[in-house]
Scaffold this motif. Structure first.
Motif, PDB file in Angstrom:
ATOM      1  N   UNK A   9     -21.500  21.721 -16.555  1.00  0.00           N
ATOM      2  CA  UNK A   9     -21.825  22.065 -15.169  1.00  0.00           C
ATOM      3  C   UNK A   9     -22.620  20.950 -14.493  1.00  0.00           C
ATOM      4  N   UNK A  19     -22.781  17.650 -15.455  1.00  0.00           N
ATOM      5  CA  UNK A  19     -21.998  16.414 -15.352  1.00  0.00           C
ATOM      6  C   UNK A  19     -20.952  16.490 -14.239  1.00  0.00           C
ATOM      7  N   UNK A  20     -20.484  17.694 -13.962  1.00  0.00           N
ATOM      8  CA  UNK A  20     -19.483  17.864 -12.914  1.00  0.00           C
ATOM      9  C   UNK A  20     -19.980  17.302 -11.587  1.00  0.00           C
ATOM     10  N   UNK A  21     -21.282  17.406 -11.349  1.00  0.00           N
ATOM     11  CA  UNK A  21     -21.839  16.909 -10.083  1.00  0.00           C
ATOM     12  C   UNK A  21     -21.938  15.391 -10.081  1.00  0.00           C
ATOM     13  N   UNK A  72     -19.175  13.519 -12.018  1.00  0.00           N
ATOM     14  CA  UNK A  72     -17.750  13.186 -12.060  1.00  0.00           C
ATOM     15  C   UNK A  72     -17.050  13.521 -10.756  1.00  0.00           C
ATOM     16  N   UNK A  73     -17.263  14.718 -10.296  1.00  0.00           N
ATOM     17  CA  UNK A  73     -16.491  15.228  -9.161  1.00  0.00           C
ATOM     18  C   UNK A  73     -17.260  15.155  -7.853  1.00  0.00           C
ATOM     19  N   UNK A  79     -17.460  13.088  -5.250  1.00  0.00           N
ATOM     20  CA  UNK A  79     -16.720  12.910  -3.983  1.00  0.00           C
ATOM     21  C   UNK A  79     -15.956  14.163  -3.570  1.00  0.00           C
ATOM     22  N   UNK A  80     -15.414  14.874  -4.540  1.00  0.00           N
ATOM     23  CA  UNK A  80     -14.685  16.105  -4.229  1.00  0.00           C
ATOM     24  C   UNK A  80     -15.637  17.213  -3.806  1.00  0.00           C
ATOM     25  N   UNK A  81     -16.726  17.347  -4.533  1.00  0.00           N
ATOM     26  CA  UNK A  81     -17.693  18.407  -4.241  1.00  0.00           C
ATOM     27  C   UNK A  81     -18.274  18.241  -2.841  1.00  0.00           C
ATOM     28  N   UNK A 141     -16.796  16.986  -0.317  1.00  0.00           N
ATOM     29  CA  UNK A 141     -15.784  17.457   0.638  1.00  0.00           C
ATOM     30  C   UNK A 141     -15.739  18.983   0.668  1.00  0.00           C
ATOM     31  N   UNK A 142     -15.843  19.607  -0.502  1.00  0.00           N
ATOM     32  CA  UNK A 142     -15.821  21.070  -0.571  1.00  0.00           C
ATOM     33  C   UNK A 142     -17.011  21.673   0.180  1.00  0.00           C
ATOM     34  N   UNK A 143     -18.159  21.009   0.060  1.00  0.00           N
ATOM     35  CA  UNK A 143     -19.366  21.517   0.725  1.00  0.00           C
ATOM     36  C   UNK A 143     -19.465  21.045   2.163  1.00  0.00           C
ATOM     37  N   UNK A 203     -28.591  23.296  -6.318  1.00  0.00           N
ATOM     38  CA  UNK A 203     -27.656  23.150  -7.430  1.00  0.00           C
ATOM     39  C   UNK A 203     -28.367  23.363  -8.764  1.00  0.00           C
TER      40      UNK A 203
END
Lengths: 228, 228
Positions: free
Chosen positions: A180, A182-184, A186-187, A189-191, A193-195, A208
């Motif tokens: 959980x 590490x996801x912040x 790795x991802x 740039x995607x996160x 955009x999602x937020x 977070x």
DNA sequence: AAGTAATTAAAACAAACGTTTGATTTGTAA
DNA sequence: TTACAAATCAAACGTTTGTTTTAATTACTT
């Protein structure tokens, strides 16, 4: 000759030698662009060093990469007692509550390091590139850096939830927590955009950290013998 | 001339044209080695196509990469109703229990796809490389592929735990679930070393799926108004 | 102060890169 | 058939790659 003991070769203590300067710039560039996309010429230019220095000191580009990873994660090991301290403290007070509190702080520390510290971000970048394109260096990093941390966190988890003692999917719990966080990285740039955000603000980072800690501790503490 | 409508140009329906063959091989190589480490010569050789074909059909290597990502994830969108079906089914039965069951199946499906399907693995590889080195293609993939899935999973989560309705850290819940699954793709080489295994056996895969589902559902269902 | 080893520097190396060219083949329609 | 455009091909383009070579310079020891 690069002497490590004598100070006469360096006028100022802050000045780095050619080799150290190469390692420093290499860490930065390899983290930012990866092994294949980083050229020796660019590296040498940014380190203000002759092109031939890489092969003189490290033999090859690949070996420079390997030494860079070694050097970087050795630094990280030395400078990580912050984490280990947390684990030790919980062990002195043997209560599950102390371990739960330590896990929450561990998560908060982890998230903030990854999202605010440039050095931690570089380490994470180097690691994620190793996972995409593994080299022999990965074995060393896992054995000396990751495995000890995984064991320590798992011990903390058992202390926080004694019902897990001897459970066969015990090793997966630390993975659930770490993944959980590490996801912040790795991802990210995607996160973002999602937020619908441009960047991570301190408020969101806190949010977070609290979420992951709360989520994980609920999963841990709500465990009953039925679930095993 | 490459005609898309007439069938006379292709003796057998299974035979792929030059352009399609390039896209197919490109998906494989870009997933395995990334953009920088994949050479057009190698690509053309493996696709049994002349070197000039890449620039003839796509203009440049970078554009081939972009078109490959578009093509790949468009395929994924079309072939993903398996997931969407799961979400729809839960919505018909509006109970939290149905949603919880759907989440568990969602996780199991996700884990098994990532760890067993070559195509899903390729998609995940392409995605993780995009996250390490983002290109303009990332925006498209996020908007058309990831964002809809995130919204759907979030809706499922609210149904499973109605107390979360309107919660400000609602978007983080789907991330907590997805991150645990994706970790078994990103960090697979490391996880195998941690588990002291050579590869993921069907038994371990099942164990992982059960763990993540159980872990996440406990975190979800043990939520009380105190935690908000 | 001389001499030896360590380091830096500039230049050149072959190999591989993405791309372009120009000629040839292929398919289709007049 | 003739004509024309699309598709394929081998060859070469100019760069850039990692590496090596050779010479000059610096630092240390005797």
């Amino acid at each position: 000759m690069e002497t490590t003991t004598s100070l006469q070769t360096e006028q100022k203590a802050e000045e780095l030698g050619t080799k150290a300067r190469l390692l420093s710039v290499a860490e930065k560039l390899f983290a930012e662009r990866g092994l294949a996309a980083t050229s020796i010429r660019d590296l040498a230019r940014k380190a203000e060093v002759n092109i031939a220095a890489v092969n003189y000191y490290f033999g090859s580009k690949e070996n420079l990469y390997l030494e860079t990873l070694r050097h970087t994660f050795q630094k990280a090991i030395v400078s990580s007692p912050r984490f280990d301290q947390l684990l030790k403290e919980a062990q002195t007070t043997k209560t599950p509550q102390a371990a739960q509190q330590a896990i929450a702080e561990y998560i908060e520390l982890f998230i903030k390091l990854i999202l605010t510290s440039d050095e931690a971000r570089r380490h994470a970048c180097l690691m994620s590139r190793e996972m995409s394109d593994p080299t022999p260096a990965l074995d060393v990093v896992v054995a000396e850096f990751i495995l000890p941390k995984h064991k320590a966190l798992t011990a903390l988890i058992v202390q926080a939830q004694p019902a897990l003692t001897g459970s066969k999917d015990l090793p997966f719990y630390a993975l659930s927590i770490v993944s959980q966080c590490l996801h912040y990285h790795f991802a990210l740039p995607i996160i973002l955009k999602l937020l619908n955000k441009k960047e991570m603000t301190p408020e969101v980072i806190n949010q977070v950290a609290k979420h992951i800690a709360s989520f994980s501790l609920r999963a841990l503490t709500s465990l009953t013998p039925n679930n095993l």
